[in-house]
Scaffold this active site. Structure first.
Site, PDB file in Angstrom:
ATOM      1  N   ARG A   1       0.843  -1.099  -0.152  1.00 11.91           N
ATOM      2  CA  ARG A   1       0.134   0.119  -0.076  1.00 11.91           C
ATOM      3  C   ARG A   1       0.768   1.211   0.037  1.00 11.91           C
ATOM      4  O   ARG A   1       0.498   2.090   0.820  1.00 11.91           O
ATOM      5  CB  ARG A   1      -0.994   0.023   1.139  1.00 11.91           C
TER       6      ARG A   1
ATOM      7  N   SER B   1     -11.839  -0.741   3.130  1.00 10.17           N
ATOM      8  CA  SER B   1     -10.990  -1.038   4.311  1.00 10.17           C
ATOM      9  C   SER B   1     -10.332   0.241   5.037  1.00 10.17           C
ATOM     10  O   SER B   1      -9.655   0.840   4.370  1.00 10.17           O
ATOM     11  CB  SER B   1      -9.951  -2.196   4.054  1.00 10.17           C
TER      12      SER B   1
ATOM     13  N   GLU C   1      -5.273   2.579   6.342  1.00 11.90           N
ATOM     14  CA  GLU C   1      -5.126   2.612   5.033  1.00 11.90           C
ATOM     15  C   GLU C   1      -5.877   4.111   4.419  1.00 11.90           C
ATOM     16  O   GLU C   1      -5.589   4.489   3.393  1.00 11.90           O
ATOM     17  CB  GLU C   1      -5.978   1.448   4.101  1.00 11.90           C
TER      18      GLU C   1
END
Length: 307
Positions: free
Chosen positions: A176, A226, A296
């Site tokens: 990520r 998420s 995130e």
């Protein structure tokens, strides 16, 4: 600076699609957030360059957004310039086993085009509701696939108006993460190198994933996807649920009863309530299991008292 002066600068650099004091809640999948001082939705690469040059000349802070997934805009809004890479920058072409798409293209749409052309490698993207630019910036992934697995290069513009082509290695992908999270540049387009595949088989796989998402995720409610990264060896949702937080509500923000790594907007949630739930989940999981959940979600803007 007065609005008339700003308008003059934008006109000088041929930036046309400008909105002032623009509400950003309509530009996020959470449907949350205060206004941007200035919002630009560019039609072209030259308009992106022009907007960046205006910001640089005036010392104006600037921020890039896409479809507003994985993004929390604080209630006080965003100072300076917000550059939205949307549908006006969404051209795409298929060149053999390569697909080149502009940054504003829906990542899901890109994947579906690849599948229709019997190209394998982007099926994972059918569950990621962002743009190509955002996906490249954060090495988006799902179902065991990630951008880094298929990206060949990305073209970006830096604040001085210079166009750079970055290879997969140049982007320094990690979980990520890409260098674009730390380096001020705007993704313009990206090239994905895929493999020949069977379109019918790929569609069947995507349908199965879609059914699973519909049964396990709160897709009918405003959310950002998420909220937390999965820690090594476990799942954020499992930890949050085990900590007894599933369904916890503050105002109109709620840790989803369907999937504990989602926070949903029940109607009139604000960013302050979402942040409270995020921090409470982190504190509770850390206290119970000694694990720090990393977000995130990208948080931008000022709190309500900051305006």
């Amino acid at each position: 600076m007065k609005r008339t002066e700003l308008e003059s600068w934008f006109e000088r650099y041929h930036v046309r699609n400008v909105e002032y004091n623009a509400p950003l809640s309509v530009h996020t999948t959470w449907r949350i957030g205060g206004p941007a001082d200035v919002l630009v939705v560019p039609d072209s690469v030259e308009e992106v360059r022009g907007a960046l040059l205006v910001a640089e000349r005036l010392g104006m802070p600037w921020t890039v957004i896409g479809r507003g997934s994985n993004l929390l805009v604080l209630d006080g809004g965003v100072r300076g310039l917000v550059l939205k890479m949307g549908g006006r920058m969404s051209d795409l072409c298929v060149l053999g086993t390569r697909v080149v798409a502009q940054a504003g293209r829906s990542f899901v749409s890109l994947a579906n085009v690849a599948i229709r052309n019997n190209l394998r490698g982007l099926e994972f993207a059918t569950g990621i509701p962002g743009t190509v630019g955002g996906a490249v910036m954060m090495d988006a992934g799902a179902h065991g696939g990630e951008v880094r697995d298929v990206l060949e290069w990305a073209d970006v513009i830096t604040p001085d108006g210079t166009l750079h082509r970055l290879s997969n290695a140049d982007l320094r992908f990690d979980y990520r993460y890409s260098i674009l999270k730390d380096w001020p540049a705007v993704v313009i387009s990206a090239c994905f190198r895929l493999e020949p595949g069977n379109g019918d088989e790929l569609k069947a796989k995507v349908r199965e994933w879609s059914k699973r998402r519909a049964s396990t995720q709160p897709l009918s409610m405003p959310n950002c996807g998420s909220v937390f990264r999965n820690p090594p060896g476990t799942f954020a949702a499992r930890l949050i649920e085990a900590a007894g937080l599933k369904g916890l509500r503050r105002g109109d923000a709620q840790i989803s009863e369907k999937h504990a790594n989602f926070i949903v907007n029940l109607g009139h949630a604000n960013a302050e309530d979402v942040l409270w739930l995020m921090r409470h989940a982190q504190e509770t999981v850390r206290a119970k299991y000694g694990i720090t959940l990393e977000t995130e979600v990208r948080v931008i803007g000022d709190p309500a008292s900051g305006r």
